[in-house]
Structure formats: structure tokens, C-alpha cells
Design a protein around this motif. Structure first.
Motif, PDB file in Angstrom:
ATOM      1  N   GLY A   1       0.812  -1.217   0.000  1.00 46.03           N
ATOM      2  CA  GLY A   1       0.000   0.000   0.000  1.00 46.03           C
ATOM      3  C   GLY A   1       0.842   1.262   0.000  1.00 46.03           C
ATOM      4  O   GLY A   1       1.921   1.303   0.555  1.00 46.03           O
ATOM      5  N   GLY A   2       0.327   2.305  -0.651  1.00 50.35           N
ATOM      6  CA  GLY A   2       1.067   3.564  -0.704  1.00 50.35           C
ATOM      7  C   GLY A   2       0.870   4.343   0.579  1.00 50.35           C
ATOM      8  O   GLY A   2       0.153   5.330   0.611  1.00 50.35           O
TER       9      GLY A   2
ATOM     10  N   GLN B   1       5.273   5.572  -6.510  1.00 47.22           N
ATOM     11  CA  GLN B   1       5.775   4.330  -7.087  1.00 47.22           C
ATOM     12  C   GLN B   1       4.615   3.421  -7.504  1.00 47.22           C
ATOM     13  O   GLN B   1       4.621   2.856  -8.588  1.00 47.22           O
ATOM     14  CB  GLN B   1       6.665   3.630  -6.057  1.00 47.22           C
ATOM     15  CG  GLN B   1       7.273   2.352  -6.563  1.00 47.22           C
ATOM     16  CD  GLN B   1       7.084   1.219  -5.604  1.00 47.22           C
ATOM     17  OE1 GLN B   1       6.063   1.121  -4.930  1.00 47.22           O
ATOM     18  NE2 GLN B   1       8.072   0.353  -5.505  1.00 47.22           N
ATOM     19  N   ALA B   2       3.592   3.310  -6.638  1.00 50.94           N
ATOM     20  CA  ALA B   2       2.452   2.455  -6.948  1.00 50.94           C
ATOM     21  C   ALA B   2       1.752   2.929  -8.216  1.00 50.94           C
ATOM     22  O   ALA B   2       1.364   2.141  -9.062  1.00 50.94           O
ATOM     23  CB  ALA B   2       1.476   2.434  -5.770  1.00 50.94           C
TER      24      ALA B   2
ATOM     25  N   LEU C   1       3.036   4.452 -10.675  1.00 55.40           N
ATOM     26  CA  LEU C   1       3.868   4.237 -11.866  1.00 55.40           C
ATOM     27  C   LEU C   1       3.915   2.775 -12.268  1.00 55.40           C
ATOM     28  O   LEU C   1       4.067   2.464 -13.444  1.00 55.40           O
ATOM     29  CB  LEU C   1       5.295   4.736 -11.613  1.00 55.40           C
ATOM     30  CG  LEU C   1       5.512   6.240 -11.678  1.00 55.40           C
ATOM     31  CD1 LEU C   1       6.944   6.568 -11.303  1.00 55.40           C
ATOM     32  CD2 LEU C   1       5.203   6.778 -13.059  1.00 55.40           C
ATOM     33  N   THR C   2       3.820   1.865 -11.291  1.00 60.29           N
ATOM     34  CA  THR C   2       4.080   0.464 -11.627  1.00 60.29           C
ATOM     35  C   THR C   2       2.858  -0.433 -11.505  1.00 60.29           C
ATOM     36  O   THR C   2       2.977  -1.633 -11.684  1.00 60.29           O
ATOM     37  CB  THR C   2       5.174  -0.119 -10.715  1.00 60.29           C
ATOM     38  OG1 THR C   2       4.723  -0.037  -9.364  1.00 60.29           O
ATOM     39  CG2 THR C   2       6.473   0.622 -10.852  1.00 60.29           C
ATOM     40  N   SER C   3       1.675   0.123 -11.199  1.00 60.77           N
ATOM     41  CA  SER C   3       0.511  -0.730 -11.025  1.00 60.77           C
ATOM     42  C   SER C   3       0.267  -1.594 -12.253  1.00 60.77           C
ATOM     43  O   SER C   3       0.258  -1.103 -13.375  1.00 60.77           O
ATOM     44  CB  SER C   3      -0.720   0.122 -10.770  1.00 60.77           C
ATOM     45  OG  SER C   3      -1.867  -0.699 -10.826  1.00 60.77           O
ATOM     46  N   GLU C   4       0.076  -2.897 -12.040  1.00 60.40           N
ATOM     47  CA  GLU C   4      -0.176  -3.799 -13.171  1.00 60.40           C
ATOM     48  C   GLU C   4      -1.624  -4.243 -13.184  1.00 60.40           C
ATOM     49  O   GLU C   4      -1.990  -5.169 -13.857  1.00 60.40           O
ATOM     50  CB  GLU C   4       0.743  -5.015 -13.093  1.00 60.40           C
ATOM     51  CG  GLU C   4       0.573  -5.838 -11.831  1.00 60.40           C
ATOM     52  CD  GLU C   4       1.472  -7.072 -11.798  1.00 60.40           C
ATOM     53  OE1 GLU C   4       2.289  -7.233 -12.708  1.00 60.40           O
ATOM     54  OE2 GLU C   4       1.334  -7.859 -10.861  1.00 60.40           O
ATOM     55  N   THR C   5      -2.473  -3.567 -12.401  1.00 66.35           N
ATOM     56  CA  THR C   5      -3.861  -3.982 -12.330  1.00 66.35           C
ATOM     57  C   THR C   5      -4.781  -2.942 -12.947  1.00 66.35           C
ATOM     58  O   THR C   5      -5.935  -2.836 -12.594  1.00 66.35           O
ATOM     59  CB  THR C   5      -4.276  -4.229 -10.870  1.00 66.35           C
ATOM     60  OG1 THR C   5      -3.921  -3.073 -10.110  1.00 66.35           O
ATOM     61  CG2 THR C   5      -3.575  -5.414 -10.302  1.00 66.35           C
ATOM     62  N   GLY C   6      -4.253  -2.149 -13.848  1.00 64.71           N
ATOM     63  CA  GLY C   6      -5.077  -1.176 -14.547  1.00 64.71           C
ATOM     64  C   GLY C   6      -5.196   0.140 -13.824  1.00 64.71           C
ATOM     65  O   GLY C   6      -5.947   1.016 -14.236  1.00 64.71           O
ATOM     66  N   SER C   7      -4.472   0.332 -12.718  1.00 57.99           N
ATOM     67  CA  SER C   7      -4.557   1.596 -12.000  1.00 57.99           C
ATOM     68  C   SER C   7      -3.308   2.444 -12.196  1.00 57.99           C
ATOM     69  O   SER C   7      -3.084   3.393 -11.463  1.00 57.99           O
ATOM     70  CB  SER C   7      -4.751   1.343 -10.511  1.00 57.99           C
ATOM     71  OG  SER C   7      -5.931   0.617 -10.323  1.00 57.99           O
ATOM     72  N   SER C   8      -2.498   2.068 -13.165  1.00 58.15           N
ATOM     73  CA  SER C   8      -1.290   2.840 -13.415  1.00 58.15           C
ATOM     74  C   SER C   8      -1.658   4.188 -14.021  1.00 58.15           C
ATOM     75  O   SER C   8      -2.497   4.267 -14.910  1.00 58.15           O
ATOM     76  CB  SER C   8      -0.385   2.055 -14.359  1.00 58.15           C
ATOM     77  OG  SER C   8       0.327   2.926 -15.182  1.00 58.15           O
TER      78      SER C   8
END
Lengths: 365, 292
Positions: B238-239, B247-248, B250-257
Motif C-alpha cells: 500500500g502507498g 511508485q504504486a 507508476l508500476t501498477s499492473e492492475t489497470g490503476s497505473s
């Protein structure tokens, strides 16, 4: 320039355009593999192998050696074709993979990404259909071959049976025997695996693929009971004992058995969440032929069986089982599936993600 | 600073003394101004590719405020505690023998430890008081549970504890010059005029040291506010604080980037640090009038 010469020039230019449009390869001599959408289109497998060997290199990204047997797959490919593989940022996320598409010669040629990232980045991928294209179920690929599922598994709860009692339901984790023991294998606000852990907890607690809120509530309760450990579980934390109970893909969890022999995996029969990862080729792949050969290797019986040995379920498993080419020993080792799996769609994943991003830190921090 | 930029010779027609600072400006340009520019430009790009301020509106969400408060909380607590303990230690050192063992050992230790951070520091703490750390296990064997109500170590309190490890020595390093500037004669003067210890601290040393103390606290605040690697190694979920939220995103891989939003958030962080550092510079100027 006189009129006559201009005429000839136009004619020549038109010829080039027509030839290029037909995709004819006879004139240039060498095939431009970055434009090929199948091996046969570029002159067959032998031509592809030759072109890939001439490139001599392949760049992959975010493939941990202990993830779905990728260590063996990478060395298998190297040994078979004599092509050198550069493996970038092994612990990166799916988003990191496409973020690395920078158009340079160091960019990854191929990626292995979660569904959400695959769907969001189709413009960056080159369509390609492997020889076994028809074995991949219709729902598991993009029609033109921009992405295609490779392997998958189910969300499970791995645990060290010497440290906690046997788990029979997700609600067991709220008990006092699990104090400071339960962790996720990814930050659900950004990791596909972490998010699916929360989705699984939600479905097991009366939520659904469309309602992840019950999962967030569940982790909030875990946190309040002092059972939740806010550490991302990895092979290292399992080995050291920091995360004796871990929400994780079953095929990754299975790999902890070699460090912790008493490691067991529980898949709740009321919440079997399936998830597949997808392959895709970088549109601007620096090594276009090697990238395509890598895909052919992964979807060949050899590649699929290597994934199976890593405990992951390869996408061609059903077809290979029917054909008798599947590695039966490896297949027998997979945990049994105690019910009907549910697979979140790309849309459901992204909605769940939005909810988790907005509510996660309030729940567990 | 101004004096150094002016050529001392004066007679030369082509002053070349500026050449010496060229590497510095190139360095600052590439590693400070260019990235700031990229962040500024990127923060104006909306998810659909158009130019707008929508990313800044995106900050206006409860979970963003939560990471904002998280960051402010850890920066304030670690800077205030760090400043108090660091100042006490610095005072002990400054009033001791200037060539003594205490001063030499504390100063060199502070110089080393103030730079200790990131993954190595986090690892040191995890190996010591983490749930598999040797101190934790040693206590547990003797029936003492360090975390009876859940593990706070992998949360903001744990991060504060780790930050103090470099905040206190940093305070010692930056506060000692101010303490050294206080002359013993001032105390003697106070006493000869009939003042006691209270008068000395209230009317002489206190007002002289306070701006410096405040300035150093702000420096510590900015130090904690912008720290990333240490937090990233400890808080993997968690941020909780701003750098991790960036960072979260920038790197989210669940469509929230959302790179634009991440850059807008980074810009907000730059603004906070800029304000804090401006006040710090102001206070330093005030301090330097007296202490030289």
C-alpha cells in the motif's frame, strides 16, 4: 528532371509500395520478421530459426527464475537455439515490463503480463500467431494475436503446517493461532497477484468478482486482530518464516516446498479464482525474429511441459492431454481443483483495482 | 557564495573562473532541473494524452490525503524526535572537551550513521527486531512478546524508528556548528550581571540557538519527507506515504497505473520540500548573523 525520368521514378516508387504491401519477400532477400504474423508467413520455422540465430540475442523482462519454472525455460531456449538471453529486472511488475518499451536496443523483446496490462497496451504489441494458435481457446487470446494467454493457476493460501493449524476455510485466518502470520504475495494496489488474493478473500466472504469490498473488509479484520503482516511474501520471506501463511498463485506457492518441506496449499472450494498471464511481442522488438522464436518455443510441447513442471497450468494443457503429449508426472502433481473456477474479466479486474486503490490503505494501514 | 563568483584578479580581460563551476551546473542541470522539468511536463498530460490540469484534480481523493498525512506524520515525528535527541547529544558533545574522546567518537560515528539508509538499513532492523530478528526471537524465548497487539514494526511506527537511526546523527552534525558558536564568555557575562541558568537560556543561548534548531528540524523534515529506498524496503504494502504512492501509480499492473497522476503527486512533493527548504534557508541566514 525531365518528364520521362519523373514518370519512371513514380513507377518505381509505386512498384516498391505494391511489393511491400503484398508482403513479398522475394525481392529483398531477407525477411523483415518484425512484420511477420506467423512463422509460415516468413518462410517457415527453419527460416525463423536461422534469422533468430543471426540476431543471436533475446531480451526478456520480469521473469524470476523460480516463477513458473522460468529458470529452466530460459536455459532450455539458450541450449536449444544457442541464442543468448538477457533477463532484465526479474522482480519487476507487468507494468514495469511495458514501461521498459523505450524504443532502444535494450528494450525487452517479449513480455509476460497480467490481463489488465495486456488489455491496456495492445497498441504497443505486434500481432503474432504461433504454430499451435488453434489450440489456444478463443477467450484466451486477442483475435489477431496481439496477446495470448500462456499459463495460469488458482489463488491459494500456502501455509507452513508446523506453524499454524490446517486451514479449512478463509475465515480460519481470523483465529488467534494466526497472529502476525498472514500475508499477501503482492501489494494489491499495484500487483495482479496481490489483487487476486483480495478478490479471492472477497468471494469467500460473500462478495463476487464484481464486488471486491468484502475482501478489503476481510483484510481490515485481519489487521484489527493483529493477524495481518504487511510484508509482501516472497520465497525469501517464506524461507525465513516471516510469512508462514501466504495468499499466492498455487503454482508459485508450490515452489516453496523445496525450502519448507511442511508447506501446504489450501484452495477454498467456495472461491476458486483463476488467473492467466499473457504473452505479447514488443512492436519495436530489437530482435524481432528471436522474439517470435521464443513464442514458438513457449507454446511448443516442450515449453508447455516446462511450465507444467513449474506447477503452472499451460494454456494448451487440455489439447496436449488429449494428444498424449503432456508430461503426465508433472500434471499429476498439480493440486486438485475442488470446484468450478471463476476467472475475473479484464473489466472486473480494473474495477476491483480501482476500489482497492481507493480503500486499501484506509483498511490496513 | 557571491564573493566566490567574482574574479579576484580583476585585471584579466577574459575571466575564466566560472569554468570551475561548469561541472556543477551541468550536474545540477541533468540531475535536478531536467527531471523536475520532465515531472512538470508529465504532470500536465491527462490519461487520454491531452494537456490539462486533471491530474492535479486527481490528487483530491481520500487515499491520496491519507498518504499525504502519512508522509507528514512520519516526517514531523521523526524530525522532532530526531531534533530533540540529536540536540541533546550535540550539546553534550559541544560542552565537552573539544579534543576529547567523546567528541571525536560521536562525530565520526554520526558522520557514518547519518549516511546509512536504504535497503541495508532496513535489513539491519528486520534482522534485529523483525518477526524473525534475533532480538525478537531472544526475547520470545524468554517469554516476552515484542508485538502483543500485531506487528507495528512493518508500519509507520517501525519506519519512524528506522528513520531516527539516521535523523539523530544528522541533527548532531548540523547542529554542532551552532553550539560551537556559543561562547563561554556569554555565560560568564550573564552570571557577572547577576543572571542564573534560566536567564542565560531564556535570554541569551535560547534566542541564539532557536532559529538554528528550527532550521535543522526542517532539514530533518525534508530528509524524511523525501526518503524512499528505506521505506520501500520496509513497507511493501500500500502507498502509505507519498513516495510509495508515486511508485504504486507508476508500476501498477492492475489497470490503476497513472503516470500523469504520479508526476502531479511528485510535483506536490517538490512544492512541500521547496517551502520547507526556503524557510530553512531563511532561518540559516538569521542564525549566521550571530554565530560565526
Amino acid at each position: 528532371m525531365n518528364w520521362h525520368r519523373f514518370h519512371r521514378l513514380v513507377f518505381a516508387a509505386a512498384t516498391v509500395i505494391v511489393v511491400a504491401a503484398c508482403g513479398s519477400t522475394s525481392t529483398a532477400g531477407a525477411t523483415d520478421w518484425s512484420k511477420q504474423t506467423s512463422a509460415s508467413g516468413g518462410g517457415g520455422m527453419d527460416a525463423l530459426v536461422a534469422a533468430a540465430k543471426a540476431e543471436g540475442k533475446l531480451t526478456v523482462i520480469a521473469l524470476p527464475p523460480d516463477w513458473a519454472n522460468y529458470g529452466a525455460i530460459i536455459s532450455g531456449f539458450k541450449a536449444k537455439y544457442g541464442i543468448d538471453i538477457t533477463s532484465l529486472n526479474p522482480n519487476g511488475s507487468s507494468q514495469d515490463e511495458v514501461n521498459a518499451f523505450d524504443g532502444t536496443s535494450r528494450a525487452p523483446d517479449v513480455v509476460d503480463v497480467g490481463q489488465a496490462v495486456a488489455l491496456a497496451n495492445t497498441a504497443k504489441f505486434a500481432p503474432y500467431q504461433v504454430k499451435e494458435w488453434n489450440d489456444i481457446p478463443g477467450g484466451a487470446k486477442e483475435a489477431t494475436g496481439l496477446w495470448y494467454n500462456d499459463y495460469g493457476g488458482y489463488m491459494g493460501i500456502g501455509y507452513d503446517s508446523t506453524k499454524v493449524p490446517a486451514i479449512t476455510s478463509v475465515q480460519d485466518l481470523l483465529g488467534s493461532a494466526f497472529k502476525s502470520k498472514v500475508a499477501l504475495a503482492g501489494d494489491p494496489t499495484k500487483s495482479n497477484q496481490g489483487l487476486n488474493g483480495v478478490i479471492m478473500a472477497s468471494v469467500a466472504n460473500g462478495g463476487s468478482l464484481d464486488d471486491v469490498s468484502k475482501g478489503v473488509d476481510f483484510f481490515k479484520q485481519l489487521k484489527q486482530k493483529g493477524n495481518y503482516v504487511p510484508v509482501v511474501g516472497t520465497a525469501a520471506t517464506v524461507k525465513s518464516g516471516q510469512t508462514p501463511v501466504l495468499f499466492e498463485w498455487d503454482y508459485l506457492s508450490a515452489s516453496h516446498g523445496k525450502d519448507v518441506p511442511t508447506w501446504k496449499i489450501f484452495v477454498p472450494s467456495n472461491a476458486i479464482i483463476g488467473g492467466y498471464y499473457s504473452q505479447a511481442i514488443n512492436k519495436q522488438a530489437p530482435h524481432p525474429a528471436a522474439a517470435r522464436l521464443w513464442e514458438e518455443y513457449l507454446y511448443s510441447d516442450e515449453g508447455q511441459n516446462l511450465w507444467l513442471k513449474g506447477g503452472a497450468r499451460p494454456v494448451r494443457q487440455a489439447v496436449m492431454t488429449a494428444a498424449g503429449t503432456v508430461d503426465a508426472t508433472a500434471a499429476a502433481k498439480l493440486p486438485a481443483v475442488p470446484g468450478t473456477p471463476q476467472v475475473p474479466s479484464g473489466d472486473q479486474t480494473s474495477k476491483a483495482s480501482q476500489y482497492v486503490v481507493a480503500n486499501w490503505s484506509a483498511a490496513v494501514a | 557564495m557571491n564573493a566566490a563568483a567574482r574574479p579576484l584578479g580583476g585585471g584579466r580581460r577574459l575571466p575564466l573562473s566560472w569554468l570551475g563551476v561548469v561541472p556543477f551546473f551541468i550536474y545540477v542541470g541533468i540531475f535536478l532541473l531536467l527531471p523536475t522539468g520532465i515531472i512538470l511536463a508529465g504532470s500536465l498530460v491527462a490519461p487520454d494524452g491531452s494537456i490539462s490540469l486533471s491530474n492535479f484534480a486527481g490528487i483530491n481523493q481520500p487515499y491520496m490525503f491519507k498518504s499525504f498525512t502519512g508522509s507528514l506524520e512520519i516526517s514531523s515525528v521523526s524530525s522532532i524526535l530526531g531534533a530533540i535527541f540529536g540536540a541533546l547529544l550535540a550539546y553534550a558533545v559541544a560542552t565537552g572537551n573539544p579534543k576529547g574522546f567523546l567528541r571525536r567518537s560521536v562525530m565520526s560515528a554520526a558522520g557514518v550513521v547519518a549516511q546509512f539508509g536504504g535497503v541495508t538499513l532496513t535489513f539491519a532492523f528486520v534482522a534485529t527486531i523483525g518477526t524473525e530478528g534475533f532480538v525478537y526471537l531472544w526475547l520470545k524465548d524468554r517469554g516476552i512478546e515484542m508485538y502483543p497487539n500485531g506487528v507495528w514494526f512493518f508500519d509507520l511506527p517501525g519506519l519512524t524508528l528506522i528513520y531516527l537511526y539516521f535523523q539523530i546523527p544528522l541533527m548532531v552534525l548540523v547542529f554542532i556548528p551552532a553550539l560551537d558558536g556559543i561562547r563561554p564568555q556569554w555565560r560568564e557575562a550573564t552570571e557577572s550581571l547577576g543572571g542564573n541558568a534560566w536567564h542565560y537560556w531564556r535570554y541569551v543561548a535560547g534566542p541564539l540557538l532557536f532559529p538554528s534548531f528550527l532550521g535543522c528540524t526542517l532539514l530533518l523534515f525534508a530528509n524524511a519527507f523525501s526518503a524512499y529506498a528505506t521505506a520501500n524496503a520496509l513497507l511493501t504494502q500500500g502507498g502509505v506515504i507519498l513516495p510509495l504512492q508515486v511508485q504504486a501509480l507508476l508500476t501498477s499492473e492492475t489497470g490503476s497505473s497513472s503516470p500523469g497522476l504520479a508526476k502531479a503527486l511528485a510535483l506536490a512533493m517538490i512544492a512541500v520540500v521547496l517551502i520547507v527548504m526556503s524557510v530553512y534557508a531563511l532561518l540559516q541566514r538569521r542564525t549566521s548573523q550571530w554565530l560565526r
